[in-house]
Scaffold this motif. Structure first.
Motif, PDB file in Angstrom:
ATOM      1  N   SER A 519      -8.930   4.925  -5.303  1.00  0.00           N
ATOM      2  CA  SER A 519      -7.528   5.106  -5.662  1.00  0.00           C
ATOM      3  C   SER A 519      -6.893   6.117  -4.721  1.00  0.00           C
ATOM      4  O   SER A 519      -7.369   7.248  -4.598  1.00  0.00           O
ATOM      5  CB  SER A 519      -7.417   5.586  -7.121  1.00  0.00           C
ATOM      6  OG  SER A 519      -6.074   5.830  -7.476  1.00  0.00           O
ATOM      7  N   GLU A 760      -7.129  -3.174 -15.433  1.00  0.00           N
ATOM      8  CA  GLU A 760      -7.194  -3.158 -13.978  1.00  0.00           C
ATOM      9  C   GLU A 760      -8.574  -2.867 -13.415  1.00  0.00           C
ATOM     10  O   GLU A 760      -8.891  -3.281 -12.308  1.00  0.00           O
ATOM     11  CB  GLU A 760      -6.186  -2.140 -13.433  1.00  0.00           C
ATOM     12  CG  GLU A 760      -4.746  -2.542 -13.735  1.00  0.00           C
ATOM     13  CD  GLU A 760      -3.754  -1.666 -12.997  1.00  0.00           C
ATOM     14  OE1 GLU A 760      -4.188  -0.883 -12.148  1.00  0.00           O
ATOM     15  OE2 GLU A 760      -2.564  -1.776 -13.286  1.00  0.00           O
ATOM     16  N   PRO A 819      -6.810   1.521 -15.940  1.00  0.00           N
ATOM     17  CA  PRO A 819      -6.808   2.318 -14.707  1.00  0.00           C
ATOM     18  C   PRO A 819      -7.404   3.702 -14.876  1.00  0.00           C
ATOM     19  O   PRO A 819      -7.929   4.272 -13.922  1.00  0.00           O
ATOM     20  CB  PRO A 819      -5.311   2.395 -14.356  1.00  0.00           C
ATOM     21  CG  PRO A 819      -4.707   1.192 -14.971  1.00  0.00           C
ATOM     22  CD  PRO A 819      -5.464   0.970 -16.244  1.00  0.00           C
TER      23      PRO A 819
END
Length: 1018
Positions: A519, A760, A819
């Motif tokens: 990320s 996700e 997430p």
């Protein structure tokens, strides 16, 4: 305390071993006969006329008075010839591999006074004639076996018994309260960790006035604490935790003069903690996880010997008494998740060696005392979600024992002490959402793995080196300068969020050294230059470079990425978008880049790229006119076909039925129009799963997951319909943060669709058992939080729904991650509603997945919700070991492997997944959860805990607000973690607590120097 009982045993052993005399010749012959009858076990190989007599205790006259043979891996049944030793008073065969029923051959040992068979694999019922053992029995320890049924009333005939230890078995019947209450010589009584039939504490226990040690936790006790127990004035330990009790805690409990340890946590007690606390010998007080109200009594400050104060997860109000600040022995304070307010005691930490301090999730205010680390022992500061203000005490910059700082969401101001960034033992700094100022050093301590400092006013440049750092979130500060030219010294990063700062310069090519990065958020800065191709070579699943000054093309290497989130908006990018990104899922990813274009997908809010030679006239007018007529004809035919297609499409859409379960901003057309092969993200036994981006009314739209059930032959339609209806019914009615959110269902005569929220990070299976293009391994704090989240979802299904739900296919691939790695239970196609009529009705029909199937599936016509507990136990084993569910060889699965590994004794540290970084720091916690997985996968369904109990254990093992708060039902955002709490010797306490609580007496030792009670040794 527990040490008192250890002293008694030590004296007993000392008594039996006063003489160093060898066995007499006659006794040696008997011993050799026993060895032969025992099939000559290797541990007894030294038994010979010329060798050593291992474990043999003799009197001065050579008579054998005791056999001490623990932990020798003896598996053969006890031979009857043992009782040929007519003077045998002491027999210890604990921690071996004895199996089968209770050894009635010991009835012949007429002189026996001490018998310890704990920590073996004995099973079945205790015989009704157990009183045929010697009438002189003083100590009987049968803990940590697998005995079932009732505890026979004959146990009450041992009139000289001083110690009765029956904890940690599978007793699921009754225990004779009246009979045990007649054993007036008892000093130690443990019945804990057995699934007895619910009932109150027997009033007859009040007759046991010599009792010093009473452990009755987790045995389905109901009702209140009877006043009859007030006569137990010799008690040093009272543990009634994890039961189903109610009512208030009687005042007399906190007035027991000799009481040293009081554990009443997780037992549903309510009311206020009474005043006039006079149990002045109290050293450990745990009343956490109840429903206690009112304020903390001022009298608590009179407990001068108190080392551990646990009152967390209650409804306590008012201030923390000022006297707490001057208690001389207090090392561990945990008051989090209450409604406390006001300032902290002004001299807190000055008068005791305070190590752990947790008061998060309250309404406390004022400044932190500068005495917290006065004695240089403090390792945890957990104060998040309060109203603290002022500067962080400057002298904390000299507190190099700190391991964990969690101070986010307060009102702290001023410079954060700069020395803290260099502490060698520090692992977590979580100070976001304050008003801190200051700068970061050029190099951060090698042990720091998580820094969360977003929404403050830090300035200056980024660190050039932080070799242990895995997560760095510093959004919305005033950081400036450029990203480091050499990012290789940050190569352990998995998450980097620097959004909303003042960074400039370009993204260095060395970012390719961050091979574990998943990320990256650099949005809303002043970064310029081109996007380096190296970003396309990292396994990113989230990338946000929006609101910068980036120029040039999007690198073709981005075709290698499989991004769940992509935002390159508001830059100065140009050229054609890479082909793999020309997907409707990214239609909001390229806004305000006027030089970008697309060729494959025209739904990206981008203009079409010009074709080569577009402006050149290469066709002659003759050819144009010669084909003009044909073009007109073809156009007319095409228009006619389009009209027919449009009419057919409208007819097709009319056969679809959409049933919403939430407020929606999309229609069935938005879903059906995107069921394309390029959007497929998974395929299983029941159908395909699509990832679909829907524009909706919002500017960014949303991403949903669509499960399309396979079309089946006519003979199977009924089964398919049944599975579809089951999932729709259950998920449509379920409302829980840890159950996947079903938005709607869409069905027609020949197809059925379920539309879910999109998770996700995919499934837990993907992260635990990676394939090609694998993500970085999950670290232990994340694994623990996932386990707690999933347990919350299953506990809700089993215990909180109007009609309990049995999932029947719990596995790591059905646990999905958002997430922030928050977990949700998914795929209810095999679920069933359990009709309540006092007890849940069992259901039949085999379902599930190999490796997760409970053994009763193969031998019982009906099963109940304990099959979910078994399967979840396998998930816990996966989380701790990294192995797959059927990873045990051809003959046995992971659950069987774990059981054999446990029964082999010895250290269990090597079972923990080696891919966990900082593995040593979390080792004890991981072993504790491994042992819970072993318990959940027991063969007997009745012996398995409920999911509610499993959840309570998972939260309890770590005993830290950092995990507990991150995994609460109402928490949001990415989880925040710290390591397991450590005692004064650096040893993690959570696994020790688990070992003592679950595996019973003799499973561990009390650590006199630590801040927690480690076990219940007898």
């Amino acid at each position: 305390m527990a040490v008192y009982n250890i002293l008694i045993l030590f004296l007993l052993l000392l008594f039996f071993s006063l003489s160093t005399a060898q066995p007499s010749a006659d006794e040696q012959k008997l011993l050799l006969t026993i060895k032969q009858d025992w099939d000559n076990p290797d541990p007894l190989s030294s038994w010979s006329s010329t060798g050593n007599w291992t474990g043999v205790i003799c009197s001065n006259t050579g008579q054998v008075t005791g056999l001490s043979l623990p932990s020798l891996h003896i598996a053969r049944p006890i031979p009857a010839s043992v009782c040929s030793l007519k003077n045998l008073k002491y027999l210890d065969l604990s921690y071996n591999n004895l199996t089968g029923d209770f050894p009635t051959v010991l009835y012949g040992c007429s002189a026996l006074e001490y018998l310890d068979l704990s920590n073996n694999q004995l099973s079945g019922r205790l015989p009704d004639g157990i009183d045929m053992l010697s009438s002189g029995m003083q100590h009987l320890n049968l803990s940590s076996n697998a005995f079932v049924g009732d505890v026979p009333s004959a146990i009450g005939r041992f009139s000289k018994l001083k110690s009765l230890v029956l904890d940690t078995n599978n007793f699921n019947g009754n225990y004779p309260g009246a009979a045990i209450g007649g054993l007036v010589e008892l000093e130690t009584l443990t019945l804990a960790y057995n699934p007895f039939k619910p009932g109150p504490v027997p009033k007859e226990f009040g007759n046991l006035t010599k009792l010093t040690y009473l452990w009755l936790s987790r045995m389905n006790i109901t009702g209140t604490i009877p006043d009859d127990l007030s006569s137990l004035t010799e008690l040093t330990l009272l543990d009634l935790s994890q039961n189903k009790m109610q009512g208030q805690i009687p005042e007399w409990v906190l007035k027991l003069k000799k009481l040293e340890i009081l554990y009443l946590f997780a037992s549903n007690f309510s009311g206020e903690i009474g005043p006039n606390i006079t149990a002045l010998n109290l050293q450990e007080l745990d009343l956490s996880m109840n429903k206690l109200s009112g304020s903390i009594p001022e009298d608590i400050a009179n407990l001068k010997k108190l080392r551990l104060l646990f009152l967390y997860y209650n409804q306590l109000t008012g201030p923390i008494p000022a006297g707490v600040g001057v208690m001389p022995n207090l090392t561990d304070i945990r008051l989090f998740d209450n409604k406390l307010f006001g300032p902290l005691p002004s001299e807190l930490g000055k008068h005791s060696e305070l190590g752990n301090f947790e008061v998060s999730n309250n309404n406390l205010s004022g400044e932190l005392p500068d005495t917290l680390c006065f004695n240089k022992k403090l390792y945890d500061i957990v104060v998040f979600n309060n109203n603290f203000s002022g500067v962080f005490p400057a002298n904390l910059g000299d507190c190099d024992t700190l391991n964990n700082i969690m101070a986010y969401n307060n009102h702290f101001t001023g410079d954060f002490p700069k020395k803290i960034w260099s502490f060698a033992m520090l692992t977590n700094i979580m100070i976001g959402d304050n008003n801190f100022t200051g700068t970061l050093p050029s190099e951060v301590s090698f042990n720091i793995s998580r820094i969360e400092m977003g929404n403050n006013r830090f300035s200056g440049a980024l660190p050039l080196a932080a070799v242990g750092l895995k997560s760095f979130t510093a959004e919305n500060n005033q950081l400036s300068g450029e990203l480091p030219d050499d990012m290789s010294r940050l190569n352990n990063l998995t998450e980097l969020n620097l959004a909303g700062n003042r960074l400039s310069g370009s993204i260095p090519p060395s970012i390719q050294s961050l091979t574990r990065l998943t990320s990256l958020n650099l949005s809303s800065n002043q970064i310029s230059g081109e996007i380096p191709a190296a970003l396309g070579l990292i396994g990113l699943n989230m990338l946000d470079l929006s609101d910068n000054e980036l120029t040039g093309d999007i690198p073709q290497e981005f075709n290698n990425l499989h991004l769940n989130v992509l935002n390159l908006s508001s830059n100065q990018l140009s050229g054609e978008v890479p082909g793999s990104l020309q997907n409707g899922a990214y239609d909001r990813s390229f806004l305000s880049n006027h030089g970008l274009c697309a060729t494959v997908n025209m739904n990206l809010n981008l203009p079409a790229c010009p074709y080569e030679g577009h402006n050149k006239l290469s066709m002659s007018l003759i050819i144009v006119f010669s084909v003009l007529a044909g073009v007109v004809f073809i156009g007319a035919v095409a228009i006619w076909l389009l009209i027919l297609r449009h009419q057919k499409r409208r007819q097709d859409l009319t056969v679809w039925k959409m049933t919403p379960f939430r407020t929606l901003d999309f229609s069935e057309c938005d879903v059906l129009g995107n069921l394309r092969e390029e959007n497929v993200i998974g395929s299983g036994g029941s159908g395909k799963v699509y990832r679909i981006h829907i524009g909706g009314k919002g500017s960014a739209g949303k991403v949903v997951a669509v499960k399309r059930l396979w079309r089946t032959p006519a003979k199977s339609d009924a089964k398919s319909d049944k599975e579809f209806d089951a999932e729709v019914r259950i998920l449509g009615e379920a409302r829980h943060n840890n159950i996947v959110n079903l938005l709607c269902c869409i069905s027609s005569d020949d197809a059925k669709l379920l539309v879910y929220e999109y998770m996700e990070n995919g499934s837990l299976d993907r992260w635990l058992h990676p394939r090609d293009g694998a993500p970085a391994p999950l670290q232990w704090p994340t694994r623990l939080c996932i386990a707690i989240d999933a347990a919350r979802g299953l506990s809700y299904m089993h215990h909180e729904c109007a009609q309990p739900i049995m999932h029947r296919d719990v596995k790591s691939s059905n646990i999905l991650l958002d997430p922030g790695f928050r977990a949700k239970i998914a795929d209810f196609g095999l679920a069933r509603i359990l009709v309540k009529s006092g007890e849940p009705e069992s259901v039949s029909a085999i379902g599930g997945t190999f490796g997760y199937l409970a053994p009763e599936y193969g031998c019982k016509a009906k099963v109940n919700e304990k099959v979910d507990v078994y399967a979840f136990g396998v998930v816990l084993l996966e989380l701790t070991t990294g192995r797959v569910a059927n990873d045990g060889g051809a003959d046995w699965c992971l659950a069987e492997w774990a059981w054999r590994r446990y029964k082999a004794l010895g250290e269990l540290h090597d079972v923990v997944d080696e891919s966990i970084q900082d593995r040593a720091a979390f080792l004890e916690d991981a072993v504790a959860v491994f042992l819970l997985g072993v318990i959940c996968t027991g063969d007997d369904p009745a012996s398995r805990p409920t999911m509610k109990e499993v959840l309570e254990q998972l939260v309890q093992y770590d005993r830290t607000s950092s995990v507990a708060a991150a995994c609460r039902d109402d928490s949001g955002g990415a989880p925040s973690f710290s390591k397991g709490k450590k005692d004064g010797k650096g040893k993690s306490s959570s696994a020790g607590t688990m070992a003592g609580k679950v595996w019973g007496a003799g499973a561990g030792g009390g650590d006199e120097e630590s801040g927690s009670f480690v076990a219940h040794p007898v």
